[in-house]
Scaffold this motif. Structure first.
Motif, mmCIF file in Angstrom:
data_model
loop_
_atom_site.group_PDB
_atom_site.id
_atom_site.type_symbol
_atom_site.label_atom_id
_atom_site.label_comp_id
_atom_site.label_asym_id
_atom_site.label_seq_id
_atom_site.Cartn_x
_atom_site.Cartn_y
_atom_site.Cartn_z
ATOM 1 N N TRP A 193 0.774 -31.036 -9.546
ATOM 2 C CA TRP A 193 1.470 -30.793 -8.383
ATOM 3 C C TRP A 193 2.103 -29.306 -7.883
ATOM 4 C CZ3 TRP A 193 6.712 -29.194 -7.335
ATOM 5 C CH2 TRP A 193 6.788 -29.644 -5.941
ATOM 6 N N LEU A 194 2.283 -28.677 -9.073
ATOM 7 C CA LEU A 194 2.875 -27.167 -9.016
ATOM 8 C C LEU A 194 1.439 -26.362 -8.466
ATOM 9 C CD1 LEU A 194 5.331 -26.611 -11.559
ATOM 10 C CD2 LEU A 194 6.086 -26.466 -9.198
ATOM 11 N N ALA A 195 0.255 -26.770 -9.096
ATOM 12 C CA ALA A 195 -0.859 -25.776 -8.962
ATOM 13 C C ALA A 195 -1.345 -26.141 -7.626
ATOM 14 C CB ALA A 195 -2.020 -26.313 -10.094
ATOM 15 N N GLY A 196 -1.201 -27.453 -7.088
ATOM 16 C CA GLY A 196 -1.518 -27.789 -5.488
ATOM 17 C C GLY A 196 -0.808 -26.891 -4.750
ATOM 18 N N LYS A 197 0.497 -26.977 -4.918
ATOM 19 C CA LYS A 197 1.290 -25.925 -4.162
ATOM 20 C C LYS A 197 0.970 -24.433 -4.200
ATOM 21 C CE LYS A 197 3.792 -29.131 -2.770
ATOM 22 N NZ LYS A 197 3.840 -29.675 -1.527
ATOM 23 N N ILE A 198 0.642 -24.067 -5.321
ATOM 24 C CA ILE A 198 0.355 -22.507 -5.391
ATOM 25 C C ILE A 198 -1.172 -22.213 -4.796
ATOM 26 C CG2 ILE A 198 -0.653 -20.895 -7.128
ATOM 27 C CD1 ILE A 198 1.334 -22.222 -9.194
ATOM 28 N N MET A 199 -2.206 -23.424 -4.944
ATOM 29 C CA MET A 199 -3.247 -23.199 -4.452
ATOM 30 C C MET A 199 -3.639 -23.526 -3.016
ATOM 31 S SD MET A 199 -5.401 -21.701 -6.837
ATOM 32 C CE MET A 199 -7.073 -22.039 -6.061
ATOM 33 N N LYS A 200 -2.579 -23.333 -2.107
ATOM 34 C CA LYS A 200 -2.443 -23.655 -0.745
ATOM 35 C C LYS A 200 -3.930 -23.626 -0.130
ATOM 36 C CE LYS A 200 2.198 -21.757 -0.089
ATOM 37 N NZ LYS A 200 2.874 -20.608 0.454
ATOM 38 N N GLY B 247 -6.633 -24.988 -1.212
ATOM 39 C CA GLY B 247 -7.608 -25.516 -2.089
ATOM 40 C C GLY B 247 -7.309 -26.877 -2.824
ATOM 41 N N GLY B 248 -6.306 -27.425 -2.476
ATOM 42 C CA GLY B 248 -6.017 -28.548 -3.077
ATOM 43 C C GLY B 248 -6.960 -29.732 -2.734
ATOM 44 N N PHE B 249 -6.799 -30.909 -3.450
ATOM 45 C CA PHE B 249 -7.245 -32.260 -2.866
ATOM 46 C C PHE B 249 -6.442 -33.358 -2.669
ATOM 47 C CE2 PHE B 249 -10.163 -29.374 -5.591
ATOM 48 C CZ PHE B 249 -11.279 -29.767 -5.107
ATOM 49 N N GLY B 250 -5.288 -32.977 -2.179
ATOM 50 C CA GLY B 250 -4.294 -34.165 -1.934
ATOM 51 C C GLY B 250 -3.533 -34.284 -3.299
ATOM 52 N N ALA B 251 -2.226 -34.690 -3.129
ATOM 53 C CA ALA B 251 -1.336 -34.814 -4.223
ATOM 54 C C ALA B 251 -1.833 -35.601 -5.408
ATOM 55 C CB ALA B 251 -0.009 -35.578 -3.700
ATOM 56 N N LEU B 252 -2.515 -36.934 -5.298
ATOM 57 C CA LEU B 252 -2.841 -37.785 -6.374
ATOM 58 C C LEU B 252 -3.952 -36.874 -7.233
ATOM 59 C CD1 LEU B 252 -2.680 -40.133 -7.956
ATOM 60 C CD2 LEU B 252 -4.468 -41.130 -6.394
ATOM 61 N N LEU B 253 -5.105 -36.497 -6.512
ATOM 62 C CA LEU B 253 -6.030 -35.788 -7.117
ATOM 63 C C LEU B 253 -5.617 -34.503 -7.759
ATOM 64 C CD1 LEU B 253 -8.824 -36.157 -7.916
ATOM 65 C CD2 LEU B 253 -9.688 -35.114 -6.107
ATOM 66 N N ASN B 254 -4.737 -33.574 -7.154
ATOM 67 C CA ASN B 254 -3.974 -32.603 -8.010
ATOM 68 C C ASN B 254 -3.167 -32.872 -9.139
ATOM 69 O OD1 ASN B 254 -5.356 -30.684 -5.848
ATOM 70 N ND2 ASN B 254 -3.022 -30.595 -4.896
ATOM 71 N N ALA C 98 -4.196 -25.742 -14.769
ATOM 72 C CA ALA C 98 -4.571 -26.683 -13.450
ATOM 73 C C ALA C 98 -4.914 -25.587 -12.200
ATOM 74 C CB ALA C 98 -3.187 -27.504 -13.174
ATOM 75 N N VAL C 99 -4.446 -24.465 -12.159
ATOM 76 C CA VAL C 99 -4.861 -23.717 -11.146
ATOM 77 C C VAL C 99 -6.394 -23.076 -11.184
ATOM 78 C CG1 VAL C 99 -4.535 -21.273 -10.500
ATOM 79 C CG2 VAL C 99 -2.640 -22.784 -10.615
ATOM 80 N N ALA C 100 -6.684 -23.208 -12.599
ATOM 81 C CA ALA C 100 -8.232 -22.658 -12.944
ATOM 82 C C ALA C 100 -9.018 -23.809 -12.641
ATOM 83 C CB ALA C 100 -8.313 -22.382 -14.489
ATOM 84 N N ILE C 101 -8.607 -25.039 -12.862
ATOM 85 C CA ILE C 101 -9.354 -26.239 -12.554
ATOM 86 C C ILE C 101 -9.243 -26.421 -11.206
ATOM 87 C CG2 ILE C 101 -9.435 -28.746 -12.611
ATOM 88 C CD1 ILE C 101 -10.453 -27.401 -15.483
ATOM 89 N N LEU C 102 -8.395 -26.396 -10.288
ATOM 90 C CA LEU C 102 -8.311 -26.476 -8.998
ATOM 91 C C LEU C 102 -9.317 -25.248 -8.243
ATOM 92 C CD1 LEU C 102 -4.821 -27.132 -8.071
ATOM 93 C CD2 LEU C 102 -6.848 -28.756 -7.884
ATOM 94 N N PHE C 103 -9.399 -24.215 -9.048
ATOM 95 C CA PHE C 103 -10.157 -23.198 -8.212
ATOM 96 C C PHE C 103 -11.505 -23.495 -8.787
ATOM 97 C CE2 PHE C 103 -12.655 -19.162 -9.041
ATOM 98 C CZ PHE C 103 -12.374 -18.530 -7.679
ATOM 99 N N ILE C 104 -11.966 -23.830 -9.605
ATOM 100 C CA ILE C 104 -13.290 -24.056 -9.912
ATOM 101 C C ILE C 104 -13.711 -25.132 -9.339
ATOM 102 C CG2 ILE C 104 -14.848 -25.063 -11.883
ATOM 103 C CD1 ILE C 104 -13.109 -23.230 -13.683
ATOM 104 N N ALA C 105 -12.995 -26.433 -8.975
ATOM 105 C CA ALA C 105 -13.182 -27.690 -8.328
ATOM 106 C C ALA C 105 -13.302 -27.187 -6.781
ATOM 107 C CB ALA C 105 -12.246 -28.543 -8.532
ATOM 108 N N GLY C 106 -12.473 -26.458 -6.089
ATOM 109 C CA GLY C 106 -12.770 -25.779 -5.064
ATOM 110 C C GLY C 106 -14.022 -24.947 -4.724
ATOM 111 N N LEU C 107 -14.514 -24.531 -5.559
ATOM 112 C CA LEU C 107 -16.014 -23.662 -5.473
ATOM 113 C C LEU C 107 -17.029 -24.944 -5.034
ATOM 114 C CD1 LEU C 107 -15.732 -21.205 -8.466
ATOM 115 C CD2 LEU C 107 -15.444 -20.772 -5.780
#
Length: 80
Positions: A15-22, A24-31, A68-77
Motif C-alpha cells: 500500500w505504501l509503495a503504491g502511494k510512493i509510485m504515484k 505507477g500503481g495497479f490499484g490497491a488490491l494488486l499493489n 515492493a517499490v522495486a517490484i512495482l517499478f519492474i511491473a510498471g515497465l
C-alpha cells in the motif's frame, strides 16, 4: 503467526509503495499483492547483500517497502 505477520507487513508495504509510485500503481488490491511479493524479494535481496536496515517492525516495513517499490517499478515497465 510468522506467515500472518509477513502478510500484514507485506500488505502495508504494498500500500505504501503504491502511494510512493504515484501513477505507477495497479490499484490497491494488486499493489498489496505485489507488496507481499516485494517484501519477500526485499528480504531475500538484503539478506544476500548482507544489508541490515533495522530490526523489528520498522525494519521489516522499510525492507518490504523498498522491495515492493522495486517490484512495482519492474511491473510498471511491462504495463506499458
Amino acid at each position: 503467526m510468522g506467515i500472518l505477520y509477513a502478510l500484514l507487513i507485506g500488505a502495508l508495504a504494498g500500500w505504501l509503495a503504491g502511494k510512493i509510485m504515484k501513477g505507477g500503481g495497479f490499484g490497491a488490491l494488486l499493489n498489496i499483492i505485489l507488496g507481499i511479493v516485494g517484501g519477500a524479494v526485499g528480504n531475500w535481496l538484503f539478506g544476500a547483500l548482507d544489508i541490515h536496515i533495522s530490526s523489528g517492525i520498522l525494519g521489516d516495513l522499510i525492507t518490504g517497502v523498498i522491495g515492493a517499490v522495486a517490484i512495482l517499478f519492474i511491473a510498471g515497465l511491462f504495463k506499458k
